[in-house]
Design an enzyme around this catalytic site. Sequence first.
Site, PDB file in Angstrom:
ATOM      1  N   GLY A  59     -12.095  71.893   9.314  1.00  0.00           N
ATOM      2  CA  GLY A  59     -13.096  71.419  10.193  1.00  0.00           C
ATOM      3  C   GLY A  59     -13.492  72.322  10.725  1.00  0.00           C
ATOM      4  N   HIS A 100     -11.460  80.000  20.910  1.00  0.00           N
ATOM      5  CA  HIS A 100     -13.025  79.587  20.743  1.00  0.00           C
ATOM      6  C   HIS A 100     -13.523  79.662  22.368  1.00  0.00           C
ATOM      7  CE1 HIS A 100     -17.006  77.235  19.478  1.00  0.00           C
ATOM      8  NE2 HIS A 100     -16.902  76.858  21.348  1.00  0.00           N
TER       9      HIS A 100
HETATM   10  C1  GRF Z   1     -14.483  85.911  21.268  1.00  0.00           C
HETATM   11  O1  GRF Z   1     -14.960  85.353  22.308  1.00  0.00           O
HETATM   12  C2  GRF Z   1     -14.436  84.682  20.279  1.00  0.00           C
HETATM   13  O2  GRF Z   1     -13.489  83.917  20.804  1.00  0.00           O
HETATM   14  C3  GRF Z   1     -15.560  84.553  20.038  1.00  0.00           C
HETATM   15  O3  GRF Z   1     -16.122  85.766  19.732  1.00  0.00           O
HETATM   16  C4  GRF Z   1     -15.233  86.573  20.461  1.00  0.00           C
HETATM   17  C5  GRF Z   1     -14.997  87.840  19.839  1.00  0.00           C
HETATM   18  O4  GRF Z   1     -14.432  88.942  21.135  1.00  0.00           O
HETATM   19  N1  GRF Z   1     -15.663  83.866  18.423  1.00  0.00           N
HETATM   20  P1  GRF Z   1     -13.145  90.223  20.721  1.00  0.00           P
HETATM   21  O5  GRF Z   1     -13.748  90.573  19.326  1.00  0.00           O
HETATM   22  O6  GRF Z   1     -11.695  89.633  20.770  1.00  0.00           O
HETATM   23  O7  GRF Z   1     -13.851  91.399  21.601  1.00  0.00           O
END
Ligand code: GRF
Length: 201
Positions: free
Chosen positions: A144, A110
């Site tokens: 969650g 995240h």
């Molecule tokens: C990442 O920052 C992830 O944490 C978020 O979306 C982005 C995905 O990037 N949920 P990628 O597709 O790996 O370039």
Amino acid sequence: MTARLVVLVSGAGTNLQALLDASAGPGYGARVVAVGADRTDIEALARAERAGVPSFVRRVADFADRDGWDRSLTDAVAAFQPDLVVSAGFGKLFGPVFLERFSGKLINSHPALLPSFPGLHGPRDALAYGVKITGVTLFMVDAGVDSGPVIAQAAVPVDDDDDETTLHERIKEVERGLMVDTVGRMVRDGYRVRGRKVLIP
Ligand code: GRF
């Protein structure tokens, strides 16, 4: 033994690429055996194809209900017998069948320092709040939203002139390194979940 990773994606797939690159080197301890997506026509699937890794797509819209999608995604991932399932920018919440099946081996990333700014807009929400430091969190997925036990975190400074894109890009650079480093340590050294704590020896 080389651990088997299934990586789930929805977009650019830069985290997937980092895992593909790392696992191509000797001694990493894991390889990506399959890539799954919830949509077609994304760069992440092209990355899988270029790397010669099998992929599959399960779109919610192709199922009569969410339950059917949940079961089908679970079966598709299970067919590759993963040791770890890595959600790397996967844009859907997992269903109960999936969560039960991969409990304890499902990790997510995240782009914020949880428990701050969970949900779909971590970088935007951090900017709106005005924090000076944000970051990235790897965590075990539970039922969650971005609420499971934290595996690893790294801090990223917020610049005064950042917008959502520049901040998210700076976070993603750190995120890729944290993902590669942490997944590698988990598969090589093992890990235990003790309540809210994830312990990697
Ligand atoms: C990442 O920052 C992830 O944490 C978020 O979306 C982005 C995905 O990037 N949920 P990628 O597709 O790996 O370039």
